[in-house]
Design an enzyme around this catalytic site. Structure first.
Site, short mmCIF file in Angstrom:
data_model
loop_
_atom_site.label_atom_id
_atom_site.label_comp_id
_atom_site.label_asym_id
_atom_site.label_seq_id
_atom_site.Cartn_x
_atom_site.Cartn_y
_atom_site.Cartn_z
N GLU A 132 0.61 -1.41 -0.05
CA GLU A 132 -0.09 -0.13 0.04
C GLU A 132 0.93 1.29 -0.04
O GLU A 132 0.62 2.36 -0.58
CB GLU A 132 -0.99 -0.12 1.54
CG GLU A 132 -1.73 -1.06 1.16
CD GLU A 132 -2.82 -1.36 2.52
OE1 GLU A 132 -1.95 -1.48 3.19
OE2 GLU A 132 -4.15 -1.18 2.46
N GLU A 152 -3.31 -9.73 3.83
CA GLU A 152 -4.18 -9.38 5.20
C GLU A 152 -5.23 -10.18 5.46
O GLU A 152 -5.64 -10.80 6.82
CB GLU A 152 -5.02 -7.87 4.94
CG GLU A 152 -3.84 -6.63 5.07
CD GLU A 152 -3.27 -6.39 3.90
OE1 GLU A 152 -3.26 -6.98 2.88
OE2 GLU A 152 -2.74 -5.42 3.80
N1 COA Z 1 4.73 -7.10 11.64
C1 COA Z 1 5.36 -7.21 12.85
N2 COA Z 1 6.47 -8.07 12.70
C2 COA Z 1 7.06 -8.63 11.48
C3 COA Z 1 5.98 -8.38 10.46
C4 COA Z 1 5.07 -7.52 10.50
N3 COA Z 1 4.44 -7.44 9.38
N4 COA Z 1 6.82 -8.92 9.18
C5 COA Z 1 7.87 -9.63 9.80
N5 COA Z 1 8.08 -9.39 10.96
C6 COA Z 1 8.93 -9.82 11.90
C7 COA Z 1 8.94 -11.33 12.32
O1 COA Z 1 7.97 -11.25 13.35
C8 COA Z 1 10.22 -11.55 12.65
O2 COA Z 1 10.41 -10.78 14.05
P1 COA Z 1 11.29 -11.80 15.21
O3 COA Z 1 12.86 -12.20 14.44
O4 COA Z 1 11.19 -10.93 16.37
O5 COA Z 1 10.50 -13.24 15.33
C9 COA Z 1 10.89 -10.75 11.69
O6 COA Z 1 10.38 -9.79 11.35
C10 COA Z 1 11.46 -11.51 10.73
O7 COA Z 1 10.79 -12.15 10.04
P2 COA Z 1 10.37 -13.67 9.79
O8 COA Z 1 9.07 -14.06 9.63
O9 COA Z 1 11.12 -14.33 10.63
O10 COA Z 1 11.15 -13.92 8.29
P3 COA Z 1 10.86 -14.99 7.08
O11 COA Z 1 11.89 -14.72 6.24
O12 COA Z 1 10.55 -16.17 7.86
O13 COA Z 1 9.65 -14.40 6.52
C11 COA Z 1 7.89 -12.91 5.61
C12 COA Z 1 9.45 -13.24 5.81
C13 COA Z 1 7.77 -11.46 4.76
C14 COA Z 1 7.32 -14.07 4.61
C15 COA Z 1 7.20 -13.09 6.96
O14 COA Z 1 7.79 -12.19 7.83
C16 COA Z 1 5.60 -12.61 6.86
O15 COA Z 1 4.91 -13.16 6.39
N6 COA Z 1 5.34 -11.27 7.24
C17 COA Z 1 4.15 -10.81 7.32
C18 COA Z 1 3.61 -10.46 6.23
C19 COA Z 1 2.26 -9.84 6.25
O16 COA Z 1 1.37 -10.52 6.68
N7 COA Z 1 2.11 -8.47 6.09
C20 COA Z 1 0.86 -7.94 6.25
C21 COA Z 1 0.45 -7.51 7.62
S1 COA Z 1 -1.06 -6.80 7.60
#
Ligand code: COA
Length: 278
Positions: A132, A152
């Site tokens: 966004e 989302e």
């Molecule tokens: N909000 C809060 N924290 C987030 C985040 C978010 N949107 N996206 C990633 N993080 C944090 C993770 O919790 C993690 O924190 P930690 O190390 O303290 O546990 C850190 O960032 C690294 O993310 P991680 O998930 O371990 O990396 P990954 O390589 O396994 O996966 C993604 C990467 C982007 C695929 C995954 O983080 C993800 O799906 N994030 C959310 C995406 C999402 O749904 N966004 C829309 C939100 S409304």
């Protein structure tokens, strides 16, 4: 790029320091680079970060010597991986949720309404609020490693920072629903094919490409760019006739500027123009 930090004397008094943002200014080239800097959380946007961004945008908007903004994310992995999911988990009900969405929308609309061109340099995950955020820019460059999406619904919510509205206006109603309903992650090339990003570049070249584009835009008449941005952004929301009226009105405003005289004189005198920005 001649990087001038916020601690520099030239800017120290004018630009606040930020915990979650890096702000690099090149006043000679007229470019600001804002980097979302919360890399340990893949640059997820929490309220504190959004408030900083809101403040930084006001400060940048006041700098008459900044003519182009580039926005990117810190680190190699993420542009912005979404709104902060922990904050979404803590929302207390309908009103809290609506206020949460409105605050993000307000900050993102401020980006869209900046009178300078905004280039989004999408360096990795641009998910949820990250996608966004990218949609608020005028030109989107994506690293070939970038992944974009609106996941989302996987969390039981919907895009709340403009995704249901801006994405539909960019890719069309039904493609937007497909992206939002599936929550799928699109690779940079797929995002390019759908018109969500304007150009895909090798990840290692992304910032240089964004800065080079910013330099080329900074060499144009600033007021003309601002008027063109208003004409397109507002015109697409109007009927064709009303849009044409708006265009004529803004063309008239451009003709009033000293830069119109400078631009046409420079062409006829076979020299480079020296813009005054008015
Ligand atoms: N909000 C809060 N924290 C987030 C985040 C978010 N949107 N996206 C990633 N993080 C944090 C993770 O919790 C993690 O924190 P930690 O190390 O303290 O546990 C850190 O960032 C690294 O993310 P991680 O998930 O371990 O990396 P990954 O390589 O396994 O996966 C993604 C990467 C982007 C695929 C995954 O983080 C993800 O799906 N994030 C959310 C995406 C999402 O749904 N966004 C829309 C939100 S409304």
């Amino acid at each position: 790029m001649n990087r001038v930090s916020t601690c520099d004397g030239v800017w120290g008094e004018r630009l606040a320091e930020y915990e979650n943002l890096l702000i690099d200014l090149d006043v000679e080239k007229h470019i600001a680079v804002v980097t979302v800097n919360r890399a340990d959380k893949l640059n997820a946007l929490n309220r504190a970060l959004l408030a900083e961004l809101d403040h930084a945008l006001d400060e940048i908007a006041q700098q008459s010597d900044i003519h182009v903004l580039v926005l990117t994310g810190a680190g190699a992995r993420a542009f912005v991986a979404g709104a902060d999911i922990a904050e979404i988990g803590g929302l207390k009900g309908q009103q809290d949720g609506a206020e949460f969405a409105r605050f993000g929308q307000q900050v993102f609309s401020k980006i869209e309404r900046l009178t300078i061109p905004v280039i989004m340099a999408i360096n990795g995950y641009a998910l949820g609020a990250g996608c966004e955020l990218a949609l608020c820019g005028d030109i989107r460059l994506a690293a070939d490693t970038a992944q974009l999406g609106q996941p989302e619904v996987n969390l039981g919510v919907i895009p709340g920072y403009g995704g249901t509205q801006r994405l539909a206006r960019i890719v069309g109603r039904d493609r937007a629903k497909g992206i939002i309903f599936t929550g799928e992650r699109l690779g940079a090339e797929d995002a390019y094919r759908l018109g969500i990003v304007d150009r895909v570049v090798p990840a290692a070249d992304l910032l240089d490409e964004a800065l080079s584009l910013a330099e080329s835009l900074a060499a144009k008449a600033p007021r003309a760019l601002a008027l063109a941005k208003i004409a397109v952004n507002e015109g697409v929301l109007l009927s064709l006739d009303d849009g044409l009226d708006l265009e004529a009105e803004l063309f008239g405003q451009a003709v009033e500027t000293q830069d119109r005289k400078e631009g046409t004189d420079a062409f006829l005198e076979k020299r480079q123009p020296h813009w005054l920005g008015r």
